[in-house]
Motif scaffolding. Structure first.
Motif, mmCIF file in Angstrom:
data_model
loop_
_atom_site.group_PDB
_atom_site.id
_atom_site.type_symbol
_atom_site.label_atom_id
_atom_site.label_comp_id
_atom_site.label_asym_id
_atom_site.label_seq_id
_atom_site.Cartn_x
_atom_site.Cartn_y
_atom_site.Cartn_z
ATOM 1 N N ILE A 52 10.158 -2.398 7.564
ATOM 2 C CA ILE A 52 9.446 -1.615 8.582
ATOM 3 C C ILE A 52 9.865 -2.008 9.994
ATOM 4 N N PHE A 53 9.826 -3.294 10.298
ATOM 5 C CA PHE A 53 9.973 -3.751 11.684
ATOM 6 C C PHE A 53 11.407 -4.026 12.113
ATOM 7 N N ILE A 54 12.305 -4.241 11.162
ATOM 8 C CA ILE A 54 13.683 -4.582 11.529
ATOM 9 C C ILE A 54 14.674 -3.520 11.063
ATOM 10 N N ASP A 55 14.671 -3.232 9.762
ATOM 11 C CA ASP A 55 15.648 -2.277 9.217
ATOM 12 C C ASP A 55 15.328 -0.837 9.603
ATOM 13 N N GLY A 56 14.036 -0.487 9.591
ATOM 14 C CA GLY A 56 13.617 0.857 9.976
ATOM 15 C C GLY A 56 13.883 1.895 8.887
ATOM 16 N N PRO A 57 13.528 3.148 9.174
ATOM 17 C CA PRO A 57 12.907 3.657 10.406
ATOM 18 C C PRO A 57 11.396 3.392 10.452
ATOM 19 N N TRP A 58 10.797 3.697 11.613
ATOM 20 C CA TRP A 58 9.380 3.458 11.847
ATOM 21 C C TRP A 58 8.544 4.479 11.093
ATOM 22 N N PRO A 59 7.628 4.047 10.203
ATOM 23 C CA PRO A 59 6.871 4.992 9.362
ATOM 24 C C PRO A 59 5.943 5.927 10.128
ATOM 25 N N LEU A 60 5.493 5.530 11.327
ATOM 26 C CA LEU A 60 4.581 6.390 12.081
ATOM 27 C C LEU A 60 5.285 7.590 12.704
ATOM 28 N N THR A 61 6.606 7.513 12.800
ATOM 29 C CA THR A 61 7.359 8.624 13.417
ATOM 30 C C THR A 61 8.363 9.271 12.467
ATOM 31 N N HIS A 62 8.648 8.623 11.321
ATOM 32 C CA HIS A 62 9.670 9.150 10.412
ATOM 33 C C HIS A 62 9.129 9.339 8.994
ATOM 34 N N ALA A 63 7.870 9.702 8.874
ATOM 35 C CA ALA A 63 7.302 9.956 7.548
ATOM 36 C C ALA A 63 8.003 11.138 6.891
ATOM 37 N N GLY A 64 8.314 10.981 5.610
ATOM 38 C CA GLY A 64 8.943 12.059 4.859
ATOM 39 C C GLY A 64 10.456 12.065 4.904
ATOM 40 N N THR A 65 11.070 11.098 5.570
ATOM 41 C CA THR A 65 12.536 11.047 5.661
ATOM 42 C C THR A 65 13.128 10.466 4.374
ATOM 43 N N ASP A 66 14.456 10.587 4.230
ATOM 44 C CA ASP A 66 15.143 10.093 3.039
ATOM 45 C C ASP A 66 15.034 8.566 2.934
ATOM 46 N N ASN A 67 14.988 8.101 1.704
ATOM 47 C CA ASN A 67 14.888 6.656 1.461
ATOM 48 C C ASN A 67 16.197 5.942 1.797
ATOM 49 N N THR A 68 16.076 4.763 2.363
ATOM 50 C CA THR A 68 17.249 3.906 2.553
ATOM 51 C C THR A 68 17.421 3.023 1.315
ATOM 52 N N GLU A 69 18.552 2.340 1.223
ATOM 53 C CA GLU A 69 18.805 1.470 0.074
ATOM 54 C C GLU A 69 17.806 0.311 0.017
ATOM 55 N N LEU A 70 17.482 -0.232 1.165
ATOM 56 C CA LEU A 70 16.543 -1.353 1.198
ATOM 57 C C LEU A 70 15.130 -0.902 0.848
ATOM 58 N N GLN A 71 14.744 0.277 1.302
ATOM 59 C CA GLN A 71 13.438 0.826 0.926
ATOM 60 C C GLN A 71 13.355 1.029 -0.583
ATOM 61 N N THR A 72 14.412 1.569 -1.154
ATOM 62 C CA THR A 72 14.458 1.792 -2.606
ATOM 63 C C THR A 72 14.349 0.475 -3.359
ATOM 64 N N PHE A 73 15.047 -0.545 -2.877
ATOM 65 C CA PHE A 73 14.988 -1.865 -3.518
ATOM 66 C C PHE A 73 13.572 -2.439 -3.445
ATOM 67 N N ALA A 74 12.936 -2.351 -2.286
ATOM 68 C CA ALA A 74 11.574 -2.876 -2.124
ATOM 69 C C ALA A 74 10.592 -2.139 -3.036
ATOM 70 N N LEU A 75 10.731 -0.825 -3.137
ATOM 71 C CA LEU A 75 9.848 -0.038 -3.999
ATOM 72 C C LEU A 75 10.053 -0.392 -5.467
ATOM 73 N N ALA A 76 11.304 -0.628 -5.863
ATOM 74 C CA ALA A 76 11.592 -0.983 -7.254
ATOM 75 C C ALA A 76 10.989 -2.340 -7.608
ATOM 76 N N VAL A 77 11.114 -3.301 -6.699
ATOM 77 C CA VAL A 77 10.524 -4.633 -6.917
ATOM 78 C C VAL A 77 9.012 -4.523 -7.075
ATOM 79 N N CYS A 78 8.393 -3.733 -6.222
ATOM 80 C CA CYS A 78 6.936 -3.578 -6.255
ATOM 81 C C CYS A 78 6.484 -2.813 -7.499
ATOM 82 N N LEU A 79 7.239 -1.788 -7.889
ATOM 83 C CA LEU A 79 6.864 -0.995 -9.061
ATOM 84 C C LEU A 79 6.919 -1.838 -10.331
#
Length: 251
Positions: A52-79
């Motif tokens: 959220i704070f370093i890699d981005g993008p900012w969720p308050l302004t970019h909701a609904g945008t395409d997933n990045t690789e790091l976002q996908t990795f974080a979601l997979a770990v959490c799931l």
């Protein structure tokens, strides 16, 4: 959909549970499961904070945008963790319907973000806000188990937990919920998922407010009793001194 990452994540959390199970064999199964939960809470908060704070993008302004690789990795770990924890809770019947509903909603939300390939940034934001209080919740349980909860440390943990939950999960969560609902990029199904998660957050908030009220009321009553007892003791000491002085004068 990163199926392999989710599977490896699930296997990793299972292996960590078995490691704790063998290391702390004298403890119960819930102790070991909560150690896994604590480990996940610390790891996922650090990971999503970086997203959220370093890699981005900012969720308050970019909701609904395409997933990045790091976002996908974080979601997979959490799931993978939520699959593990939900299975454990169902097997051992340790949680009520509200917590099970929270786990099910979390799994569905993460699954949708991974399957559709969008809304990863706000999903990571929700995970960060939901899990930031988790280490404190587990610490509170461990303090109870070792007999240190009824202390200044236990009070500090409870106070910090309530403040963090109210400010981050409800306060910042309200702003994120509004941004998700008003974003033209966010799909309808993700908006509905946001409604469910936001509603569950308020259910937890009501329970936490009740707990905070009962605990503070109990602390205040205990303080009044101690204050009254101190006054009575000091009065007895004064009466004792006056009696001794009177005896000396009469002699």
């Amino acid at each position: 959909m990163p199926i392999l990452e989710v599977i490896f994540s699930l296997i990793g959390w299972l292996c960590l549970y078995m490691l704790f199970y063998w290391t702390f064999s004298h403890r119960g199964t819930e102790w070991n499961c909560r150690l896994v939960t604590l480990s996940h809470g610390v790891l996922i908060v650090l990971l999503t904070a970086y997203v959220i704070f370093i890699d981005g993008p900012w969720p308050l302004t970019h909701a609904g945008t395409d997933n990045t690789e790091l976002q996908t990795f974080a979601l997979a770990v959490c799931l993978g963790y939520f699959f593990f924890d939900l299975g454990w809770c169902v097997c051992y019947h340790t949680e009520g319907p509200v917590m099970l509903a929270h786990h099910a909603a979390s799994i569905m939300g993460i699954l949708l973000a991974l399957l559709m390939g969008v809304s990863g940034c706000e999903t990571c934001g929700v995970i960060f806000g939901s899990e930031i209080t988790n280490p404190l919740l587990q610490t509170r349980w461990f303090l109870r188990q070792v007999g240190l909860y009824d202390s200044l440390l236990g009070d500090a943990v409870d106070l910090l937990f309530i403040l963090l939950f109210a400010t981050v999960r409800v306060g910042v969560g309200t702003a994120m919920f509004y941004c998700e609902l008003t974003s033209p990029r966010t799909t309808l199904i993700m908006k509905l998922g946001g409604v469910v998660m936001y509603g569950l957050a308020w259910v937890f908030m009501v329970d936490i407010a009740r707990f905070g009220y009962k605990k503070s009321r109990g602390k205040y009553k205990k303080w009044l009793e101690n204050h009254k007892l101190k006054k009575e003791n000091s009065k007895r000491k004064l009466d004792g001194h006056s009696d001794k002085s009177e005896e000396k004068k009469s002699s």
